[in-house]
Scaffold this motif. Structure first.
Motif, PDB file in Angstrom:
ATOM      1  N   ALA A  39       0.841  -1.194   0.000  1.00  0.00           N
ATOM      2  CA  ALA A  39       0.000   0.000   0.000  1.00  0.00           C
ATOM      3  C   ALA A  39       0.874   1.242   0.000  1.00  0.00           C
ATOM      4  O   ALA A  39       2.005   1.222   0.465  1.00  0.00           O
ATOM      5  N   GLN A  40       0.301   2.335  -0.518  1.00  0.00           N
ATOM      6  CA  GLN A  40       1.022   3.585  -0.472  1.00  0.00           C
ATOM      7  C   GLN A  40       1.009   4.095   0.952  1.00  0.00           C
ATOM      8  O   GLN A  40       0.126   3.781   1.734  1.00  0.00           O
ATOM      9  N   SER A  41       1.989   4.863   1.314  1.00  0.00           N
ATOM     10  CA  SER A  41       2.067   5.357   2.678  1.00  0.00           C
ATOM     11  C   SER A  41       0.889   6.266   2.977  1.00  0.00           C
ATOM     12  O   SER A  41       0.278   6.828   2.084  1.00  0.00           O
ATOM     13  N   GLY A  42       0.583   6.402   4.257  1.00  0.00           N
ATOM     14  CA  GLY A  42      -0.545   7.217   4.680  1.00  0.00           C
ATOM     15  C   GLY A  42      -0.394   8.671   4.287  1.00  0.00           C
ATOM     16  O   GLY A  42      -1.366   9.388   4.180  1.00  0.00           O
ATOM     17  N   GLY A  43       0.845   9.129   4.074  1.00  0.00           N
ATOM     18  CA  GLY A  43       1.063  10.513   3.697  1.00  0.00           C
ATOM     19  C   GLY A  43       0.948  10.767   2.210  1.00  0.00           C
ATOM     20  O   GLY A  43       1.031  11.894   1.764  1.00  0.00           O
ATOM     21  N   THR A  44       0.752   9.725   1.421  1.00  0.00           N
ATOM     22  CA  THR A  44       0.644   9.871  -0.026  1.00  0.00           C
ATOM     23  C   THR A  44      -0.801   9.672  -0.464  1.00  0.00           C
ATOM     24  O   THR A  44      -1.397   8.641  -0.195  1.00  0.00           O
ATOM     25  N   VAL A  45      -1.343  10.662  -1.123  1.00  0.00           N
ATOM     26  CA  VAL A  45      -2.703  10.560  -1.653  1.00  0.00           C
ATOM     27  C   VAL A  45      -2.669   9.948  -3.046  1.00  0.00           C
ATOM     28  O   VAL A  45      -3.492   9.098  -3.379  1.00  0.00           O
ATOM     29  N   ALA A  46      -1.710  10.364  -3.856  1.00  0.00           N
ATOM     30  CA  ALA A  46      -1.588   9.822  -5.214  1.00  0.00           C
ATOM     31  C   ALA A  46      -0.178  10.055  -5.728  1.00  0.00           C
ATOM     32  O   ALA A  46       0.544  10.923  -5.231  1.00  0.00           O
ATOM     33  N   THR A  47       0.183   9.266  -6.733  1.00  0.00           N
ATOM     34  CA  THR A  47       1.413   9.520  -7.470  1.00  0.00           C
ATOM     35  C   THR A  47       1.045   9.656  -8.940  1.00  0.00           C
ATOM     36  O   THR A  47       0.186   8.940  -9.448  1.00  0.00           O
ATOM     37  N   VAL A  48       1.694  10.602  -9.581  1.00  0.00           N
ATOM     38  CA  VAL A  48       1.471  10.877 -11.001  1.00  0.00           C
ATOM     39  C   VAL A  48       2.848  10.825 -11.644  1.00  0.00           C
ATOM     40  O   VAL A  48       3.645  11.743 -11.484  1.00  0.00           O
ATOM     41  N   GLY A  49       3.124   9.709 -12.325  1.00  0.00           N
ATOM     42  CA  GLY A  49       4.488   9.502 -12.808  1.00  0.00           C
ATOM     43  C   GLY A  49       5.392   9.410 -11.599  1.00  0.00           C
ATOM     44  O   GLY A  49       5.167   8.603 -10.705  1.00  0.00           O
ATOM     45  N   SER A  54       0.931  14.786  -1.754  1.00  0.00           N
ATOM     46  CA  SER A  54       0.928  14.435  -0.333  1.00  0.00           C
ATOM     47  C   SER A  54      -0.429  14.736   0.311  1.00  0.00           C
ATOM     48  O   SER A  54      -1.239  15.488  -0.232  1.00  0.00           O
ATOM     49  N   GLN A  55      -0.611  14.163   1.481  1.00  0.00           N
ATOM     50  CA  GLN A  55      -1.825  14.416   2.261  1.00  0.00           C
ATOM     51  C   GLN A  55      -1.935  15.904   2.584  1.00  0.00           C
ATOM     52  O   GLN A  55      -3.011  16.484   2.482  1.00  0.00           O
ATOM     53  N   ASP A  56      -0.818  16.538   2.937  1.00  0.00           N
ATOM     54  CA  ASP A  56      -0.840  17.965   3.269  1.00  0.00           C
ATOM     55  C   ASP A  56      -1.245  18.815   2.066  1.00  0.00           C
ATOM     56  O   ASP A  56      -2.059  19.730   2.196  1.00  0.00           O
ATOM     57  N   GLN A  57      -0.673  18.513   0.892  1.00  0.00           N
ATOM     58  CA  GLN A  57      -1.035  19.259  -0.322  1.00  0.00           C
ATOM     59  C   GLN A  57      -2.527  19.090  -0.624  1.00  0.00           C
ATOM     60  O   GLN A  57      -3.209  20.056  -0.951  1.00  0.00           O
ATOM     61  N   PHE A  58      -2.989  17.860  -0.534  1.00  0.00           N
ATOM     62  CA  PHE A  58      -4.381  17.559  -0.843  1.00  0.00           C
ATOM     63  C   PHE A  58      -5.325  18.274   0.127  1.00  0.00           C
ATOM     64  O   PHE A  58      -6.279  18.928  -0.294  1.00  0.00           O
ATOM     65  N   THR A  59      -5.035  18.179   1.415  1.00  0.00           N
ATOM     66  CA  THR A  59      -5.896  18.815   2.423  1.00  0.00           C
ATOM     67  C   THR A  59      -5.943  20.321   2.216  1.00  0.00           C
ATOM     68  O   THR A  59      -7.024  20.933   2.253  1.00  0.00           O
ATOM     69  N   SER A  60      -4.801  20.923   1.971  1.00  0.00           N
ATOM     70  CA  SER A  60      -4.743  22.364   1.736  1.00  0.00           C
ATOM     71  C   SER A  60      -5.546  22.751   0.492  1.00  0.00           C
ATOM     72  O   SER A  60      -6.289  23.742   0.501  1.00  0.00           O
ATOM     73  N   THR A  61      -5.417  21.970  -0.569  1.00  0.00           N
ATOM     74  CA  THR A  61      -6.122  22.262  -1.817  1.00  0.00           C
ATOM     75  C   THR A  61      -7.629  22.080  -1.650  1.00  0.00           C
ATOM     76  O   THR A  61      -8.416  22.892  -2.154  1.00  0.00           O
ATOM     77  N   VAL A  62      -8.047  21.046  -0.935  1.00  0.00           N
ATOM     78  CA  VAL A  62      -9.483  20.839  -0.678  1.00  0.00           C
ATOM     79  C   VAL A  62     -10.024  22.011   0.128  1.00  0.00           C
ATOM     80  O   VAL A  62     -11.102  22.542  -0.181  1.00  0.00           O
ATOM     81  N   ASN A  63      -9.300  22.448   1.138  1.00  0.00           N
ATOM     82  CA  ASN A  63      -9.745  23.587   1.940  1.00  0.00           C
ATOM     83  C   ASN A  63      -9.861  24.850   1.110  1.00  0.00           C
ATOM     84  O   ASN A  63     -10.797  25.636   1.273  1.00  0.00           O
ATOM     85  N   GLY A  64      -8.906  25.063   0.212  1.00  0.00           N
ATOM     86  CA  GLY A  64      -8.975  26.216  -0.680  1.00  0.00           C
ATOM     87  C   GLY A  64     -10.149  26.117  -1.636  1.00  0.00           C
ATOM     88  O   GLY A  64     -10.841  27.106  -1.904  1.00  0.00           O
ATOM     89  N   ALA A  65     -10.401  24.914  -2.144  1.00  0.00           N
ATOM     90  CA  ALA A  65     -11.514  24.703  -3.078  1.00  0.00           C
ATOM     91  C   ALA A  65     -12.849  25.015  -2.419  1.00  0.00           C
ATOM     92  O   ALA A  65     -13.755  25.559  -3.061  1.00  0.00           O
ATOM     93  N   VAL A 149      -3.653   5.989  -7.111  1.00  0.00           N
ATOM     94  CA  VAL A 149      -4.385   6.699  -6.066  1.00  0.00           C
ATOM     95  C   VAL A 149      -4.451   5.813  -4.827  1.00  0.00           C
ATOM     96  O   VAL A 149      -4.775   4.627  -4.929  1.00  0.00           O
ATOM     97  N   ASN A 150      -4.124   6.389  -3.688  1.00  0.00           N
ATOM     98  CA  ASN A 150      -4.259   5.680  -2.422  1.00  0.00           C
ATOM     99  C   ASN A 150      -5.728   5.256  -2.304  1.00  0.00           C
ATOM    100  O   ASN A 150      -6.624   6.085  -2.466  1.00  0.00           O
ATOM    101  N   PRO A 151      -6.011   3.973  -2.037  1.00  0.00           N
ATOM    102  CA  PRO A 151      -7.392   3.490  -2.020  1.00  0.00           C
ATOM    103  C   PRO A 151      -8.297   4.208  -1.025  1.00  0.00           C
ATOM    104  O   PRO A 151      -9.514   4.211  -1.195  1.00  0.00           O
ATOM    105  N   ARG A 152      -7.721   4.860  -0.038  1.00  0.00           N
ATOM    106  CA  ARG A 152      -8.544   5.643   0.899  1.00  0.00           C
ATOM    107  C   ARG A 152      -9.260   6.788   0.181  1.00  0.00           C
ATOM    108  O   ARG A 152     -10.259   7.300   0.667  1.00  0.00           O
ATOM    109  N   PHE A 153      -8.726   7.203  -0.976  1.00  0.00           N
ATOM    110  CA  PHE A 153      -9.259   8.366  -1.668  1.00  0.00           C
ATOM    111  C   PHE A 153     -10.004   8.013  -2.953  1.00  0.00           C
ATOM    112  O   PHE A 153     -10.500   8.895  -3.634  1.00  0.00           O
TER     113      PHE A 153
END
Length: 180
Positions: A39-49, A54-65, A149-153
């Motif tokens: 499994a991907q680490s808990g801190g990784t939401v997805a990898t693209v190439g 990261s979880q931090d990038q994703f959370t920040s972007t969702v909050n901004g959205a 994509v991390n299966p949690r997402f």
């Protein structure tokens, strides 16, 4: 004091049930370690190439959205993934994208919300690159990029959709939905 070579509790008999339980527990723990490594680490939401979201990038972007749109988290992640693909395609094809180019694509009011800027720039990058190479070519580029994509997402299967499909967060579901 024990003599070297003397066993501990020499008169003690082994409990066969306890030995079987110990082996079973060791097997389960060993299996968990092996599966956990897949499994991907808990801190990784997805990898693209080779790029990690990261979880931090994703959370920040969702909050901004949330401040500028009604996009769901899976839609935000889809934009982040496609935005990264656009960046990679632009780099590979020598397409230069400046912040001024991005700003022309966007509503100025959105740019005032600092937390939403990266998501807005991802959307602008998608528009600029797909406008430059064509929607069909951009779709091919998305399909050809290794996205995990991390299966949690959710799941990612470009044969079915060029977006994250929300899921139940199950590793077995991820294995079933992985492109072949």
């Amino acid at each position: 004091m024990r003599n070297p070579g003397q066993t501990r509790n020499p008169g003690r008999k082994r409990n066969p049930g306890r030995t079987v339980r110990s082996i079973a527990v060791a097997g389960v723990l060993g299996g968990a370690v092996v599966l956990g490594g897949c499994a991907q680490s808990g801190g990784t939401v997805a990898t693209v190439g080779n790029t990690t979201i990261s979880q931090d990038q994703f959370t920040s972007t969702v909050n901004g959205a949330k401040k500028v749109s009604q996009l769901t988290p899976d839609q935000v992640l889809s934009v982040m993934i496609q935005g990264e693909v656009a960046n990679q395609v632009a780099e590979q094809r020598g397409i230069h994208i400046s912040d001024a180019d991005r700003d022309k694509q966007l509503n100025p009011d959105v740019l005032k919300v600092t937390e939403a800027r990266q998501l807005a720039y991802d959307l602008a990058d998608i528009q600029i690159v797909s406008g430059s190479i064509g929607d069909k070519e951009f779709g091919k580029a998305i399909t050809a990029t290794d996205v995990r994509v991390n299966p949690r997402f959710g799941t990612w299967d470009p044969k079915q959709s060029l977006a994250v499909v929300p899921g139940g967060g199950s590793l077995s579901q991820e294995a079933q939905n992985r492109p072949k």
